[in-house]
Every structure is written in C-alpha cells, then in structure tokens.
Design a protein around this motif. Structure first.
Motif, PDB file in Angstrom:
ATOM      1  N   GLY A 157       2.914   4.266   1.091  1.00 36.52           N
ATOM      2  CA  GLY A 157       3.621   4.503   2.335  1.00 36.52           C
ATOM      3  C   GLY A 157       4.261   3.267   2.933  1.00 36.52           C
ATOM      4  N   ALA A 158       4.205   2.141   2.201  1.00 36.24           N
ATOM      5  CA  ALA A 158       4.760   0.895   2.738  1.00 36.24           C
ATOM      6  C   ALA A 158       6.286   0.906   2.739  1.00 36.24           C
ATOM      7  N   GLY A 159       6.868   1.690   1.838  1.00 38.79           N
ATOM      8  CA  GLY A 159       8.330   1.755   1.779  1.00 38.79           C
ATOM      9  C   GLY A 159       8.911   1.253   0.466  1.00 38.79           C
ATOM     10  N   LYS A 160       8.084   1.162  -0.559  1.00 39.20           N
ATOM     11  CA  LYS A 160       8.573   0.681  -1.856  1.00 39.20           C
ATOM     12  C   LYS A 160       9.597   1.648  -2.451  1.00 39.20           C
ATOM     13  N   MET A 164      19.442   6.999  -1.803  1.00 36.54           N
ATOM     14  CA  MET A 164      19.406   7.134  -0.352  1.00 36.54           C
ATOM     15  C   MET A 164      20.454   6.212   0.238  1.00 36.54           C
ATOM     16  N   PRO A 221       0.834  -1.206   0.000  1.00 40.15           N
ATOM     17  CA  PRO A 221       0.000   0.000   0.000  1.00 40.15           C
ATOM     18  C   PRO A 221       0.869   1.258   0.000  1.00 40.15           C
TER      19      PRO A 221
HETATM   20  N1  LIG Z   1      12.634  11.676   3.660  1.00 37.42           N
HETATM   21  C1  LIG Z   1      11.752  11.089   4.492  1.00 37.42           C
HETATM   22  N2  LIG Z   1      11.760  11.366   5.808  1.00 37.42           N
HETATM   23  C2  LIG Z   1      10.895  10.775   6.659  1.00 37.42           C
HETATM   24  N3  LIG Z   1       9.977   9.885   6.283  1.00 37.42           N
HETATM   25  C3  LIG Z   1       9.903   9.563   4.984  1.00 37.42           C
HETATM   26  C4  LIG Z   1      10.787  10.137   4.016  1.00 37.42           C
HETATM   27  N4  LIG Z   1      10.480   9.626   2.822  1.00 37.42           N
HETATM   28  C5  LIG Z   1       9.460   8.773   3.012  1.00 37.42           C
HETATM   29  N5  LIG Z   1       9.104   8.729   4.316  1.00 37.42           N
HETATM   30  C6  LIG Z   1       8.068   7.883   4.902  1.00 37.42           C
HETATM   31  O1  LIG Z   1       8.450   6.553   4.665  1.00 37.42           O
HETATM   32  C7  LIG Z   1       7.342   5.740   4.391  1.00 37.42           C
HETATM   33  C8  LIG Z   1       7.558   4.982   3.128  1.00 37.42           C
HETATM   34  O2  LIG Z   1       7.454   5.852   2.042  1.00 37.42           O
HETATM   35  P1  LIG Z   1       7.630   5.359   0.544  1.00 37.42           P
HETATM   36  O3  LIG Z   1       8.871   4.538   0.446  1.00 37.42           O
HETATM   37  O4  LIG Z   1       7.545   6.560  -0.326  1.00 37.42           O
HETATM   38  O5  LIG Z   1       6.365   4.433   0.362  1.00 37.42           O
HETATM   39  P2  LIG Z   1       5.717   3.838  -0.982  1.00 37.42           P
HETATM   40  O6  LIG Z   1       6.636   4.132  -2.119  1.00 37.42           O
HETATM   41  O7  LIG Z   1       5.602   2.373  -0.703  1.00 37.42           O
HETATM   42  O8  LIG Z   1       4.388   4.481  -1.137  1.00 37.42           O
HETATM   43  C9  LIG Z   1       6.144   6.655   4.396  1.00 37.42           C
HETATM   44  O9  LIG Z   1       5.503   6.530   5.632  1.00 37.42           O
HETATM   45  C10 LIG Z   1       6.731   8.038   4.226  1.00 37.42           C
HETATM   46  O10 LIG Z   1       5.933   8.980   4.896  1.00 37.42           O
END
Ligand SMILES: Nc1ncnc2c1ncn2[C@@H]1O[C@H](COP(=O)(O)OP(=O)(O)O)[C@@H](O)[C@H]1O
Ligand SMILES: [Mg+2]
Lengths: 256, 304
Positions: free
Chosen positions: B43-46, B57, B41
C-alpha cells in the motif's frame, strides 16, 4: 513506426484462436442447415428457392447475437484477463489499439455475414425447387430485394455492435457488456413498437426507430421520416457511441 | 560505461485520485546498468508509481522521463525503451506461450523470430513454449512474463513484485538473471518488493517508499557505508580498546563499532598490537532490516 496491420493481425489471432469463435461459425452453418432440412422433410410441396432464402434469413438474428458477443467482449476481456496491462505498455497509442479492435470486430461481422449468406444460398437453391409465391415491390427482383434486405440487416447489426463495443469499453466486464448488448438486441423491437413516431413526434429521433432501414423499401416512412433522415440519425448515434468509447478508453486509468 | 545519464527521471511525480494523494511529489533518478530496488510496505504506492511509469495511469502532476522521452508527451518513444511486468504476468491462456510472445513481438518493430527464440531460451522455456499457457505453472508464467518484457532488448526492465509466488529456487534464478542483465548487458532493472531480504539479495541500490513519499535511497554495494556492519569486539579492556579504535560504544566487556570486513581485521590487529586481548568478534545483524523498519514502521516489512 510500427505497422498497424500487425495490430489487426493480433486482434484476429485472439478471435480465431478461441474455440468459442469456431463454435459460433459452426452454428451459423448448422442452424440454417437444420432448419432447411426440417422444412424439406416436413412439407410436401417444395417452396421456391427465393422464398426459402428469405425464410432462412430470419436466422440472421443469430449472426447479430454472435457478432454482438465478439464486440462486447473484445475490450472487456482484456480487462478481465488482466492482459490489458501488457497490451497497453507497447509503443502504440491507445487510440490505435482500440481502432484495431473495432476493425477486427467488423471483420468478424463481415466474415460471419458472408458465411451466413453463402449457407443460405446453397441450402435454398440446392434443396428447394418449387414455385416462388413471394411478391416484390415494383423495381425489385427477388435477388435485388434479398440483397437490399441483407444490407439493411447488416447495418442494423453494425449499429448494435457499436453499442456493444461502447459497453465493452465502459464496463470492462465481459459479462455485463455481453448481457446488456443481448438485452438491447432483443428489447429494441419492443421499444420500436411502443415508440410510434405518429403518436410521439420526438420518437423519430430515437435510435431504435431508425435502425430498420428496410421500412423504406415499400415507400415512405412514418411521420414523414425518410431514408436520408434515418441514415443521418444512425450516423450521428454511431459517431457519438464511438466518441464515448474512444474518450473513455484513452483517458481511463488501468488498475486491473 | 558510455554515459551516466539517468535512465529514468521522476520529477515531482504526484498521483491524486479524488481527494486522496497516492503518490506525493516523488523525485527519483535511476542510473543505468543497475538493479534498482523499490522497497516499501504493502500500500506504499509502488504499483501506482510503476503504473505511471508505463502509462497505465495518468500522472496528476510532474512528469517521468525514460531517457529523453516524456511518458506524458512522447509515450511511444518512452515505451520503446521499457519492458515491464506489472503485478502478475497475465497472458492469453488460450494461446501458446509462443503465440503470446508473437503477439507482443508484433507490437514493437524489429523483433525477429530468432530473437523470440533467443528470449525463450534465455528464460528456459524452450521445451514448453508451444504449449497453451493455461497448462503453465505460475513459475513458467513468470518466465514467460520476463520473456515478453525483454523481447525488444529494452533499456529499462520494470518488474513489480516479481518474486511473488516464486519458490526459493525461482527467486535465486531470477536474482542471478537480473544481476546478469544489469551488469553484463547494461540493462537497467527497476524492481519493486515489500520484502527487504529479497531487495538486499537482488539490488545494487534501493529506494524506500512509504505512504506515497520517498523516504530514502540507499546504496547496498560498492560504497563504504554499505559494507559496514555493527560489530562487537569482546575484550579484556573495553575502555582502552575504544580509545585505540577511536570510535564505538561500550556494552559491558564489548566494544561495538561500525566496520566492514577489512576494517574488522585491521582493528583486530591493532588491538592485539596494543596489548588488548580479543576473545570474540561478532557481527551484529542490526542492518538494513532494522533501518527499514525504523523508516517504514513495523508490520510493513512482512506478510502473514
Ligand atoms: N484506483 C485506486 N483508487 C484509489 N486508491 C487506490 C487505487 N489504487 C491504489 N490505491 C491506493 O493507493 C495506495 C497505494 O497502492 P499501491 O500502489 O498498489 O501500493 P503497493 O504496490 O506499494 O502495495 C494504497 O493505499 C491503495 O489502497
Ligand atoms: Mg503493488
């Protein structure tokens, strides 16, 4: 191993394929020309060519502004466009990518400076044939004086550009880094005037106090400052600014 | 098939930002020549995982290997093997499509102009490639994005939510293209999405991620498990039918068993031979979709 010159070629392509760049180069020609023509039609007695040359040199400020914009934009724009992601996933260390950007910026500053000088020369000598009234310090001819002044102005431009470059990597926003760079470009004269080394001994370590190397052309500097001292100070500041840029650019997580 | 060495090995990959753990000890191996899905879903961390794979990163703990190269210690070696689009394929809008490709081609040794033309033809942009990118539609930018990612014939193609903003036609083309790339050219494709339906169409295997943790890895093709569906046989004597089938549950006059296509036909024949009348056979679509919701919690699988 890849060829570093190709990285430089890429950075150049991104500078010179933008209309903005050609507008800048156009203005570097047009504004001195406009100024020279205005002088030509408004005075009855032609000034001397070298006198006119040094008058037009005041417009070199324009080159500083444009070069600062290029430097302030060169890293930040990649973040703004989102292209930084595709740029950094190549088999190149970030340090080398940043170096290619710095060098491309320096190349632009050289090109625009040479263009400005050429325009300045041509206008002064083609349009003005009067008697020169300017006087020069001992050991200087009109030519050597003008060239040395240009050199110091170029050093001044480079220092500002390195600051702009650092701001560009720090803020990743073209708007902020361009705005701040231009602000520093204009505000530093105020600092320079306020921070008199004769009054405040520490002021001689301030960057702005040391940026105008032409202050030594007439003899010694204030408060025992020398050319060597200022060059050393400038080198230290520039190295620190570059070190900050590199460390930040290499370590930063790219989440644009 | 030459070797079955995994193309990607993620070992205890962890990403922490401040006190927040975005990715928690992820272990994942991606075998070669497949379309490997990364499902989870929003925000999962993909995206975070993909950003670590391509060096955008830093990796807080653990390491990621692309072939033999560690992203941490041999970044250039790792990147030579990867082509990627991370989120939207942002290009230099003031350059033409071709100039954009030239830009990326210069950054990897050995890409000829002929190869650029080939990649352009591959994604069907030949007619518009010399126009400025600012005149491109999203679909065309997506194609240009794929072109820059495959320019150097990478061993691994990484695409983050590539179907975002594509119309159904575009999605189908992308799917066919990825399948072809994986199954004919042997490229490993790692593709993320939050939409299960797309993953089912596109991928051979799918890893499911939720809140930064790997929940499951599922094979969608080839294995017996994959083809099996819950199927209802409506019969006159459900109890006897269950005994004959040797498994399954009874729901009224229906016997529900997990079978694939062939097994459905076999069971039907056996039931008929056993004197049981079969009135209907229905495949119940309780499939991956439901399992995905069970694993990730409702609400994560769809947008809007
Ligand atoms: N630079 C950041 N600093 C803090 N939290 C982050 C950052 N980037 C993403 N997040 C958080 O990490 C989680 C995973 O995000 P993300 O990898 O973009 O998910 P997905 O791509 O699966 O939708 C989310 O909860 C997002 O809010
Ligand atoms: Mg994402």
């Amino acid at each position: 191993m890849g060829n570093f010159l190709l990285l430089l070629q890429n950075e150049n392509m991104k500078i010179y394929r933008r209309i903005r760049t050609w507008v800048m180069l156009g203005l570097i020609v047009a504004i001195p020309a406009l100024f020279a023509v205005l002088v030509k039609v408004s005075v009855t007695d032609d000034p001397g060519a070298w006198d006119m040359f040094s008058n037009i040199t005041i417009i070199y400020m324009l080159v500083s502004v444009f070069a600062s914009v290029i430097f302030a934009d060169i890293v930040a724009s990649e973040f703004g466009w989102g292209t930084i992601k595709l740029l950094l996933i190549r088999p190149w260390k970030r340090s080398k990518i940043l170096l290619s950007k710095l060098l491309a910026g320096i190349l632009f500053s050289l090109i625009s400076t040479i263009l400005f000088l050429a325009v300045d020369f041509i206008l002064s000598f083609a349009l003005f044939h009067g008697r020169s009234v300017n006087e020069y310090p001992a050991d200087y001819t009109a030519f050597s004086y003008a060239m040395e002044q240009m050199l110091y102005q170029y050093v001044d431009l480079l220092v500002i550009c390195v600051i702009a470059f650092m701001l560009s990597t720090l803020f990743r926003s073209s708007g902020i880094s361009i705005g701040l760079s231009i602000f520093i470009l204009f505000a530093r004269n105020i600092f320079q005037a306020l921070l008199n080394p004769e009054l405040y001994p520490w002021a001689k370590y301030v960057l702005f106090t040391n940026m105008d190397l032409s202050q030594y052309m007439m003899g010694g500097g204030q408060a025992g400052m020398t050319m060597g001292f200022s060059i050393t100070m400038l080198a230290v500041y520039v190295l620190v600014f570059l070190a900050i840029s590199w460390v930040v650019f290499m370590k930063r997580d790219v989440a644009a | 098939m030459t070797s079955q060495e995994p193309v990607v090995r993620m070992i205890n990959v962890t990403k922490k930002i401040g006190s927040k753990t975005l990715i928690d000890k992820l272990n994942l191996e991606i075998p070669p020549g497949r379309v490997f899905g990364f499902l989870g879903p929003n925000g999962a961390g993909k995206t975070t995982t993909i950003r670590m794979m391509v060096g955008l990163m830093s990796i807080s703990e653990g390491d990621i290997y692309i072939g033999q190269s560690s992203v941490k210690t041999d970044f250039e070696g790792a990147m030579r093997q990867i082509g990627a689009i991370v989120e939207n394929p942002e290009m230099y809008k003031f350059l033409t499509g071709y100039q954009n490709l030239l830009h990326y081609a210069r950054m990897t040794p050995g890409i000829t102009r002929a190869r650029i033309d080939e990649a352009v033809a591959r994604v069907g942009l030949t007619n518009r490639i010399h126009e400025k990118v600012k005149t491109y539609s999203l679909g065309m930018r997506q194609r240009l994005g794929v072109a820059q990612a495959i320019l150097h014939r990478p061993k691994l193609l990484v695409l983050d939510e590539p179907t975002n903003g594509l119309d159904p036609q575009g999605i189908r083309e992308l799917r066919d293209y990825l399948q072809e790339l994986a199954h004919q050219e042997g490229t490993t494709v790692f593709v993320s999405s939050h939409l299960l339906s797309e993953m089912e169409l596109m991928c051979d295997t799918v890893a499911v991620i939720k809140q930064g943790r790997l929940v499951d890895v599922k094979d969608l093709r080839g294995s017996a498990e994959a083809g099996r569906r819950e199927t209802a046989f409506e019969v006159d004597k459900p109890l006897e039918a269950a005994a004959l089938a040797g498994s399954g549950t009874i729901d009224g006059s229906k016997l529900i068993v997990a079978v694939d296509r062939e097994e459905t036909a076999d069971l039907n024949a056996r039931l008929a031979a056993g004197g049981i009348r079969v009135y209907s056979i229905t495949v119940l679509t309780r499939s991956l979709e439901d399992q995905f919701f069970e694993m990730t919690g409702r609400g994560g699988g769809q947008i809007g």
